[in-house]
Write a protein that holds these residues in place. Structure first.
Motif, PDB file in Angstrom:
ATOM      1  N   PHE A 130     -17.271   1.312  15.539  1.00 22.51           N
ATOM      2  CA  PHE A 130     -18.638   1.102  15.057  1.00 22.51           C
ATOM      3  C   PHE A 130     -19.644   1.625  16.082  1.00 22.51           C
ATOM      4  O   PHE A 130     -20.617   2.304  15.714  1.00 22.51           O
ATOM      5  CB  PHE A 130     -18.887  -0.384  14.777  1.00 22.51           C
ATOM      6  N   ARG A 131     -19.407   1.335  17.351  1.00 20.01           N
ATOM      7  CA  ARG A 131     -20.340   1.793  18.383  1.00 20.01           C
ATOM      8  C   ARG A 131     -20.425   3.318  18.420  1.00 20.01           C
ATOM      9  O   ARG A 131     -21.503   3.880  18.624  1.00 20.01           O
ATOM     10  CB  ARG A 131     -19.902   1.244  19.749  1.00 20.01           C
ATOM     11  N   ALA A 132     -19.291   3.997  18.194  1.00 19.71           N
ATOM     12  CA  ALA A 132     -19.272   5.458  18.253  1.00 19.71           C
ATOM     13  C   ALA A 132     -19.975   6.118  17.072  1.00 19.71           C
ATOM     14  O   ALA A 132     -20.250   7.317  17.116  1.00 19.71           O
ATOM     15  CB  ALA A 132     -17.829   5.956  18.345  1.00 19.71           C
ATOM     16  N   LEU A 133     -20.268   5.341  16.021  1.00 18.66           N
ATOM     17  CA  LEU A 133     -21.034   5.918  14.908  1.00 18.66           C
ATOM     18  C   LEU A 133     -22.348   6.512  15.397  1.00 18.66           C
ATOM     19  O   LEU A 133     -22.820   7.520  14.867  1.00 18.66           O
ATOM     20  CB  LEU A 133     -21.338   4.858  13.849  1.00 18.66           C
ATOM     21  N   GLY A 134     -22.943   5.892  16.400  1.00 21.62           N
ATOM     22  CA  GLY A 134     -24.211   6.385  16.937  1.00 21.62           C
ATOM     23  C   GLY A 134     -24.084   7.757  17.573  1.00 21.62           C
ATOM     24  O   GLY A 134     -25.024   8.560  17.533  1.00 21.62           O
ATOM     25  N   ALA A 135     -22.917   8.041  18.161  1.00 22.00           N
ATOM     26  CA  ALA A 135     -22.679   9.369  18.736  1.00 22.00           C
ATOM     27  C   ALA A 135     -22.390  10.394  17.640  1.00 22.00           C
ATOM     28  O   ALA A 135     -22.810  11.543  17.726  1.00 22.00           O
ATOM     29  CB  ALA A 135     -21.512   9.313  19.720  1.00 22.00           C
ATOM     30  N   ALA A 136     -21.675   9.956  16.600  1.00 23.03           N
ATOM     31  CA  ALA A 136     -21.338  10.863  15.501  1.00 23.03           C
ATOM     32  C   ALA A 136     -22.549  11.174  14.633  1.00 23.03           C
ATOM     33  O   ALA A 136     -22.689  12.285  14.110  1.00 23.03           O
ATOM     34  CB  ALA A 136     -20.226  10.255  14.652  1.00 23.03           C
ATOM     35  N   ASP A 156     -32.096   6.496  16.026  1.00 26.39           N
ATOM     36  CA  ASP A 156     -33.459   7.006  16.174  1.00 26.39           C
ATOM     37  C   ASP A 156     -34.465   5.964  15.679  1.00 26.39           C
ATOM     38  O   ASP A 156     -34.553   5.704  14.479  1.00 26.39           O
ATOM     39  CB  ASP A 156     -33.601   8.299  15.373  1.00 26.39           C
ATOM     40  N   PRO A 157     -35.232   5.353  16.595  1.00 20.83           N
ATOM     41  CA  PRO A 157     -36.222   4.357  16.161  1.00 20.83           C
ATOM     42  C   PRO A 157     -37.288   4.928  15.229  1.00 20.83           C
ATOM     43  O   PRO A 157     -38.004   4.182  14.569  1.00 20.83           O
ATOM     44  CB  PRO A 157     -36.843   3.873  17.472  1.00 20.83           C
ATOM     45  N   GLN A 158     -37.406   6.276  15.170  1.00 20.12           N
ATOM     46  CA  GLN A 158     -38.378   6.881  14.256  1.00 20.12           C
ATOM     47  C   GLN A 158     -37.992   6.601  12.797  1.00 20.12           C
ATOM     48  O   GLN A 158     -38.869   6.554  11.933  1.00 20.12           O
ATOM     49  CB  GLN A 158     -38.455   8.402  14.485  1.00 20.12           C
ATOM     50  N   VAL A 186     -32.583  -0.320  12.232  1.00 20.88           N
ATOM     51  CA  VAL A 186     -32.418  -1.773  12.171  1.00 20.88           C
ATOM     52  C   VAL A 186     -31.142  -2.137  11.408  1.00 20.88           C
ATOM     53  O   VAL A 186     -30.385  -3.026  11.818  1.00 20.88           O
ATOM     54  CB  VAL A 186     -33.649  -2.443  11.520  1.00 20.88           C
ATOM     55  N   GLU A 187     -30.880  -1.432  10.304  1.00 19.48           N
ATOM     56  CA  GLU A 187     -29.667  -1.720   9.526  1.00 19.48           C
ATOM     57  C   GLU A 187     -28.415  -1.435  10.348  1.00 19.48           C
ATOM     58  O   GLU A 187     -27.454  -2.210  10.326  1.00 19.48           O
ATOM     59  CB  GLU A 187     -29.658  -0.896   8.236  1.00 19.48           C
ATOM     60  N   PHE A 188     -28.424  -0.322  11.082  1.00 21.57           N
ATOM     61  CA  PHE A 188     -27.276  -0.006  11.938  1.00 21.57           C
ATOM     62  C   PHE A 188     -27.078  -1.093  12.995  1.00 21.57           C
ATOM     63  O   PHE A 188     -25.964  -1.589  13.191  1.00 21.57           O
ATOM     64  CB  PHE A 188     -27.460   1.354  12.618  1.00 21.57           C
ATOM     65  N   MET A 189     -28.146  -1.466  13.684  1.00 19.01           N
ATOM     66  CA  MET A 189     -28.027  -2.453  14.758  1.00 19.01           C
ATOM     67  C   MET A 189     -27.591  -3.818  14.220  1.00 19.01           C
ATOM     68  O   MET A 189     -26.745  -4.490  14.816  1.00 19.01           O
ATOM     69  CB  MET A 189     -29.359  -2.571  15.521  1.00 19.01           C
ATOM     70  N   ARG A 190     -28.128  -4.225  13.086  1.00 18.80           N
ATOM     71  CA  ARG A 190     -27.741  -5.509  12.488  1.00 18.80           C
ATOM     72  C   ARG A 190     -26.270  -5.470  12.062  1.00 18.80           C
ATOM     73  O   ARG A 190     -25.512  -6.406  12.305  1.00 18.80           O
ATOM     74  CB  ARG A 190     -28.624  -5.828  11.293  1.00 18.80           C
TER      75      ARG A 190
END
Length: 201
Positions: free
Chosen positions: A131-137, A143-145, A151-155
């Motif tokens: 799950f954490r690596a999704l951010g790299a992929a 992107d807070p923009q 927010v959905e990803f972090m939650r």
């Protein structure tokens, strides 16, 4: 730069050279699934339409190193078969996970392993690393923009262990990657896990 999925799939295989999971074949004999893409076990589970209680314990051992076996062994055999049959027959990720989480000791990661072993072409194993690596992929997830998606990803990341909805979010992203890369969702989770394992302190 996008993740090199073929490289990280190979890395997963190199880091886990002896990985296998035991299951019962059509005659009831124990077999070992040594294919990372889970072809044999998937064929058996799809033909049968459910898993057995002793297979649930093997899957729990594979996914959690045996830490939850004291809970898994307390499940009623018929209930394991019934709940896994319901999970295998429904289309909703949330409903699949909820059906399996009615079993003692089963949380989202073990439920995801069961679903992936049943259908690796449509499901993927989830854990902290993947799950954490999704951010790299998919860097746009971080992107807070694009705040609502961020927010959905972090939650979902925070609740990945206990929330069927978090698994549904994860699978939406994983299936998009799989389609784009021309690989199985199972191969996506392998690559994500290997990337995170190699790049974490």
């Amino acid at each position: 730069m996008p993740l090199d999925f073929p490289k990280w799939i190979s890395e997963y295989e190199a880091v886990n050279p002896d990985e296998s999971i035991e299951y019962r074949d059509g005659s009831g004999a124990w077999k070992k699934e040594k294919d990372y893409r889970l072809g044999s076990i998937s064929s058996e589970f799809q033909q049968r339409g459910h898993i057995y209680r002793d297979e649930l314990r093997k899957i729990g051992e594979w996914k959690s190193g045996g830490r939850i076996d004291h809970l898994l062994k307390d499940n009623n055999a018929n209930f394991v078969e019934q709940r896994s049959a319901v999970a295998f027959q429904t289309n909703s990720d949330v409903d699949k996970v909820e059906a399996l989480m009615e079993l003692k000791g089963v949380r989202v990661p073990v439920a995801s392993a069961i679903l992936t072993m049943h259908e690796p072409a449509n499901n993927a194993v989830v854990d902290y690393r993947a799950f954490r690596a999704l951010g790299a992929a998919e860097p746009h997830l971080l992107d807070p923009q694009t705040y609502p998606q961020y927010v959905e990803f972090m939650r979902s990341f925070q609740d990945y262990n206990s929330s069927p909805e978090a698994y549904s979010f994860y699978m939406g992203v994983v299936r998009d990657i799989a389609q784009r890369e021309g690989i199985l969702p199972r191969e996506v989770d392998m690559a994500l896990w290997a990337f995170d394992e190699a790049n974490s302190p």
